[in-house]
Design a protein around this motif. Structure first.
Motif, mmCIF file in Angstrom:
data_model
loop_
_atom_site.group_PDB
_atom_site.id
_atom_site.type_symbol
_atom_site.label_atom_id
_atom_site.label_comp_id
_atom_site.label_asym_id
_atom_site.label_seq_id
_atom_site.Cartn_x
_atom_site.Cartn_y
_atom_site.Cartn_z
ATOM 1 N N ALA A 41 -18.408 19.800 -37.431
ATOM 2 C CA ALA A 41 -18.695 20.581 -38.763
ATOM 3 C C ALA A 41 -19.257 21.301 -39.635
ATOM 4 C CB ALA A 41 -18.539 19.472 -40.092
ATOM 5 N N TRP A 42 -19.707 22.255 -38.371
ATOM 6 C CA TRP A 42 -21.478 22.853 -38.698
ATOM 7 C C TRP A 42 -20.836 24.115 -39.186
ATOM 8 C CZ3 TRP A 42 -20.273 28.181 -36.843
ATOM 9 C CH2 TRP A 42 -19.384 28.461 -35.784
ATOM 10 N N LEU A 43 -19.566 24.923 -39.137
ATOM 11 C CA LEU A 43 -18.195 25.474 -40.234
ATOM 12 C C LEU A 43 -18.234 24.903 -41.968
ATOM 13 C CD1 LEU A 43 -18.362 29.256 -39.945
ATOM 14 C CD2 LEU A 43 -15.962 27.984 -39.242
ATOM 15 N N VAL A 96 -30.715 29.957 -46.061
ATOM 16 C CA VAL A 96 -31.200 28.427 -46.211
ATOM 17 C C VAL A 96 -31.048 28.600 -44.894
ATOM 18 C CG1 VAL A 96 -29.805 26.600 -46.706
ATOM 19 C CG2 VAL A 96 -30.309 28.949 -48.371
ATOM 20 N N VAL A 97 -31.910 27.832 -44.448
ATOM 21 C CA VAL A 97 -31.414 26.507 -42.965
ATOM 22 C C VAL A 97 -31.347 24.710 -43.531
ATOM 23 C CG1 VAL A 97 -32.949 25.552 -40.768
ATOM 24 C CG2 VAL A 97 -33.206 28.153 -41.545
ATOM 25 N N GLY A 102 -27.123 33.738 -50.406
ATOM 26 C CA GLY A 102 -27.491 35.230 -49.792
ATOM 27 C C GLY A 102 -27.174 34.512 -48.009
ATOM 28 N N LEU A 103 -27.766 33.820 -47.502
ATOM 29 C CA LEU A 103 -27.337 33.613 -45.642
ATOM 30 C C LEU A 103 -27.695 32.220 -45.607
ATOM 31 C CD1 LEU A 103 -28.686 35.916 -42.807
ATOM 32 C CD2 LEU A 103 -29.851 33.971 -43.102
ATOM 33 N N VAL A 104 -26.989 31.929 -44.245
ATOM 34 C CA VAL A 104 -26.601 30.420 -44.151
ATOM 35 C C VAL A 104 -26.679 30.030 -42.552
ATOM 36 C CG1 VAL A 104 -26.417 27.489 -44.609
ATOM 37 C CG2 VAL A 104 -25.560 29.162 -46.096
ATOM 38 N N ALA A 105 -28.398 29.894 -42.200
ATOM 39 C CA ALA A 105 -28.708 29.337 -40.892
ATOM 40 C C ALA A 105 -28.296 27.946 -40.389
ATOM 41 C CB ALA A 105 -29.832 30.326 -40.511
ATOM 42 N N PRO A 106 -28.176 27.666 -38.643
ATOM 43 C CA PRO A 106 -27.830 25.753 -38.468
ATOM 44 C C PRO A 106 -29.541 25.680 -38.074
ATOM 45 C CG PRO A 106 -27.337 27.529 -36.638
ATOM 46 C CD PRO A 106 -27.570 28.160 -37.666
ATOM 47 N N LEU A 107 -29.993 24.816 -37.748
ATOM 48 C CA LEU A 107 -30.880 23.836 -37.234
ATOM 49 C C LEU A 107 -30.494 24.149 -35.651
ATOM 50 C CD1 LEU A 107 -33.639 21.944 -37.973
ATOM 51 C CD2 LEU A 107 -32.790 21.634 -35.645
ATOM 52 N N ILE A 108 -31.754 24.528 -35.264
ATOM 53 C CA ILE A 108 -31.354 25.022 -32.958
ATOM 54 C C ILE A 108 -32.169 24.461 -32.437
ATOM 55 C CG2 ILE A 108 -31.006 26.786 -31.540
ATOM 56 C CD1 ILE A 108 -30.275 28.791 -33.511
ATOM 57 N N THR A 109 -31.480 23.748 -31.199
ATOM 58 C CA THR A 109 -32.861 22.321 -30.577
ATOM 59 C C THR A 109 -31.967 23.066 -28.831
ATOM 60 O OG1 THR A 109 -30.890 21.211 -30.465
ATOM 61 C CG2 THR A 109 -32.771 20.758 -32.200
ATOM 62 N N ALA A 165 -25.947 21.452 -40.157
ATOM 63 C CA ALA A 165 -25.311 21.999 -38.957
ATOM 64 C C ALA A 165 -26.506 22.237 -37.209
ATOM 65 C CB ALA A 165 -24.948 23.226 -39.451
ATOM 66 N N ARG A 166 -26.350 21.500 -36.292
ATOM 67 C CA ARG A 166 -27.358 21.440 -35.273
ATOM 68 C C ARG A 166 -26.090 22.176 -34.213
ATOM 69 N NH1 ARG A 166 -31.960 18.268 -35.367
ATOM 70 N NH2 ARG A 166 -32.816 17.878 -37.198
ATOM 71 N N PHE A 167 -26.901 23.086 -33.140
ATOM 72 C CA PHE A 167 -27.267 23.841 -32.108
ATOM 73 C C PHE A 167 -27.473 23.321 -31.385
ATOM 74 C CE2 PHE A 167 -24.459 25.698 -35.627
ATOM 75 C CZ PHE A 167 -22.736 26.695 -34.648
#
Length: 798
Positions: free
Chosen positions: A606-608, A718-719, A621-628, A723-725
């Motif tokens: 469901a991240w996209l 926005v983070v 203007g921009l959305v980023a995921p949280l990265i682990t 949405a996690r990777f």
């Protein structure tokens, strides 16, 4: 666009010119001197040969030049030194990029008597104009086109630099000016070794200390002038805090030998104390208690009856102000709007401002006064809130350090039960529209096109808050639905579980198509195949195209991908990652573009939909995921900016279940900048702003600069933790050359966005790092709106 400008920056300057050449084919094996290249070489000293090589149509390009002595190749150099004649427009032509296209060759003194001719050539190319140079025919040396001085901030109030002996009589008088006023003077009466292209020369140096009054925790821009001219590198952004360790040693002759160590400590080590030392910290830095206008009357409304008497009788609640209070009965967290309307139109008819609190809230010294003062001094502010302590069940207090207004976080966390100050007219309007909870009042100014500048965050722990009652998350969900419905935004809103503060999750409908650009870089086909497998299910949530951008990929793999409907672009050798990726994103034909490192793997499909749904908000203007990493430890949730230090990943090292300070890692929230590993943005915005700047930020911080430019235009970054990777494989340590390039980019980012670096709006100035300690000393406590200033002109040579 030309990143070097002598005029102040403006919003209009953010729209980049697209004139730079983007060659799609491989470079010619033999470089010629045809075209508009700016080339020169000359002997500038007995042992020095200097020059420059630049392409005005492709300012990102850096040439490699070769020194040939008597027909034998001797050494090579990269033409990336600062050349003043290229940085500013003049008789020789317009400015070129950042002006860093120079080179220097230092001849061996022992070898020189045995060499007759020196020649400088483009690597794999023709000789430069000015070659060959006859070394023993008595030709006069040509004046060098090199910097005539430099100024650098050393940290604290210290500035140092050097001035060329040819630029001013020794010892040159050096002036530091702030706001066109001379604040400090020094002499360039010491010697510094100045390195350029491997050649070391002794030049007059200076060291200057600003007066202590400028150590006030605020950003100042200092212009350094010598003989009426500003030194390169200026104006310098400085941020000095009072009572550093070096200042402690000032005037103590017996400890003078310790001063260098103290200065180094002040410069490089973060100053903080644990929250357990809060009482001593507050005693050292007592909270401000501003004076309110004597004639001002203030209304105070307390929601709920249990503990309301203690709230109104708190000794620190406006002890020197004229105020009148009222208690509003509530049921399941909701009060009757008519009760508060009656109070404001009757007993509070002469009150200009209103303070609203839950019953049981206790004001701390200056807490209410700071909120009210923010509204008094800023006519554009509609509502003010601050930091607080949350009183837990066992009586202990947990700090709640908030940030500048953050629309996504406010929608998902609401008022967090905090005390609010708002204008009487705004409160009446909200009540007439049915606002019946603290969250309703807090979110009500978000309606309308100018919502981003309505709230003010006032740093300072001004209140002690009681625990939340049952159903607080449901009340917040109702308030968020009300705001979204008035904006005609289709979204599902539901309470979040397992959070200390009431929180909701907002799922907006996906209404745009997208292109996913996979950044393979120098990875192999196996990494790419695993990335495509991981994204297969995600591509079904929207109309998605897929492309791959790589530095190199074998022909068989590229052919197979194209047969499967995946576009493949392999960049020519020497093209920077910023230029390669920007080109791939701009060539997409969809409304949204999503850049994704091929080493990242989504935790779910469901991240996209999450990224595109949040991007559907016109103000985002921009959305980023949280990265682990594979074990769930956070690698980054955006970047944290600071002056004097390179940007650092936010949330780094937090565990998979760690909510972060104030539950920030459990809700969508704004950040100042990101890295280019994963994000979604509108292609139109990306194209209008020129994408990543390949001249100033060719490798690492192009996405950070782009995010800051978006914010200067009023967009949000926005983070989303939904949405996690996780990143496949261990991170690769940069080489010494790559590390030097990253440090150079970090310096440019700081120079261009000094105001944001001095006080990152999405970090609290009272806390250090990611909010796990108190800053010693604290930063600027001025109220903050979260608005981003336009970028500063980058000084030539950065």
């Amino acid at each position: 666009m030309n990143p070097i400008s002598s005029a102040p920056s403006s919003i209009g300057s953010l729209v980049a010119s697209r004139r730079r050449r983007r060659a799609g084919g491989a470079p010619d094996p033999e470089l010629s001197l045809a075209g508009d290249l700016r080339l020169a070489v000359a002997r500038t000293g007995e042992f020095l040969i200097e020059g420059h090589a630049a392409d005005p149509l492709d300012p990102e390009r850096r040439f490699v030049v070769e020194l040939v002595l008597d027909g034998v190749a001797s050494t090579i150099a990269r033409a990336d030194l600062f050349v003043p004649g290229l940085a500013l427009a003049g008789a020789d032509g317009p400015a070129v990029g950042d002006g860093c296209y120079g080179f220097v060759f230092a001849l061996d003194g022992a070898q020189l008597p045995h060499v007759a001719v020196a020649e400088v050539r483009l690597a794999n190319g023709a000789p430069l104009p000015g070659s060959p140079i006859r070394l023993h025919e008595g030709e006069p040396f040509v004046p060098a086109d090199r910097p005539w001085g430099l100024a650098r901030w050393r940290g604290g109030l210290e500035i140092e630099g050097w001035v060329s002996r040819e630029a001013a009589p020794f010892p040159a008088r050096v002036e530091a000016r702030i706001d066109d006023e001379t604040v400090a003077v020094a002499r360039a009466d010491r010697w510094r070794s100045v390195e350029r292209g491997g050649d070391l020369q002794a030049e007059p140096g200076f060291r200057l200390r600003l007066p202590e009054e400028w150590a006030d925790g605020r950003l100042h821009e200092v212009e350094i002038r010598v003989a009426g001219r500003p030194l390169p590198g200026a104006p310098l952004p400085i941020l000095a805090a009072p009572d550093g360790l070096a200042a402690f040693f000032e005037g103590r002759a017996e400890t003078d030998a310790e001063r260098p160590r103290a200065e180094r400590f002040d410069r490089w080590f973060p100053r903080s104390v644990p929250f357990a030392e809060f009482a001593r910290w507050e005693a050292r830095f007592p909270p401000a208690v501003p004076e309110l206008p004597a004639q001002m009357r203030i209304a105070v409304a307390v929601i709920g009856e249990d503990g309301a008497e203690e709230t109104l009788q708190a000794p620190d609640l406006l002890p020197r102000a004229d105020w009148i209070g009222a208690v509003l009965p509530e049921r399941e967290g909701r009060f009757e709007p008519g009760d508060l309307l009656h109070f404001l139109r009757d007993e509070g008819a002469n009150c200009e401002l209103l303070v609203v609190m839950r019953a049981g809230t206790l004001a701390r010294p200056g807490g209410a006064e700071r909120l009210l003062s923010a509204l008094v001094t800023d006519p554009d502010a509609a509502l003010a809130y601050g930091d607080a302590f949350l009183v837990l069940a066992d009586g202990s207090e947990a700090p709640l350090a908030l940030t500048a207004p953050d629309r996504e976080r406010m929608l998902e966390q609401g008022a967090v039960g905090n005390a609010l100050a708002l204008r009487r007219a705004g409160a009446i309007q909200a009540l007439e529209q049915g606002s019946a909870t603290l969250d309703d009042l807090f979110l009500s100014p978000l309606e309308g096109a100018s919502s981003r500048n309505t709230h003010r965050h006032v740093p300072g722990f001004g209140f002690a808050l009681p625990l939340f009652g049952a159903g607080a998350a449901d009340q917040l969900a109702s308030a968020a639905r009300r705001i979204l419905a008035r904006e005609d935004t289709a979204a599902d809103v539901e309470p979040r579980a397992d959070t200390t503060l009431p929180a909701v999750r907002i799922r907006r409908a996906v209404a745009m198509d997208a292109t996913i650009v996979l950044d393979l870089g120098h990875g192999d086909a196996a990494v790419l195949e695993r990335a495509l497998d991981a994204l297969e299910a995600s591509r079904r949530v929207a109309r998605v195209a897929l492309s791959v951008s790589a530095c190199a990929l074998d022909e068989a793999s590229a052919r197979s991908l194209r047969l499967g409907g995946v576009a493949v672009e392999c960049a020519p050798a020497g093209v920077s990652s910023a230029r390669r990726l920007a080109g791939a994103l701009m060539r997409a034909e969809t409304e949204a573009v999503c850049l994704l490192d091929a080493r990242l793997r989504p935790l779910d499909d469901a991240w996209l939909a999450e990224l595109l749904g949040r991007l559907g908000d016109p103000g985002t203007g921009l959305v980023a995921p949280l990265i682990t990493d594979r074990e769930g430890f956070v690698l980054q949730a955006g970047l944290r900016l600071s002056l004097g230090r390179a940007p650092e990943p936010r949330g780094w090292g937090c565990g998979a279940q760690d909510p972060g300070p104030g539950d920030v890692l459990r809700v969508a929230h704004q950040v100042a900048a990101i890295l280019p590993e994963a994000f979604a943005t509108r292609r139109a915005d990306f194209t209008a702003l020129g994408g990543f700047d390949p001249v100033l930020f060719p490798c690492r911080f192009g996405a950070a600069d782009y995010a800051l430019k978006l914010q200067a235009l009023g967009r949000r970054i926005v983070v989303s933790p939904d949405a996690r990777f996780w990143r496949e494989g261990a991170g690769v340590s940069p080489s010494p050359l790559e590390r030097a390039a990253q440090m150079r980019e970090a310096a440019r980012l700081e120079a261009r966005w000094a105001h944001a670096a001095a006080c990152d709006p999405f970090c609290n100035p009272l806390v250090a790092g990611d909010g796990d300690a108190l800053a010693w000393p604290p930063g600027d406590p001025a109220p903050r709106s979260g608005a981003m200033r336009p970028p500063r002109p980058v000084p030539p040579g950065w």
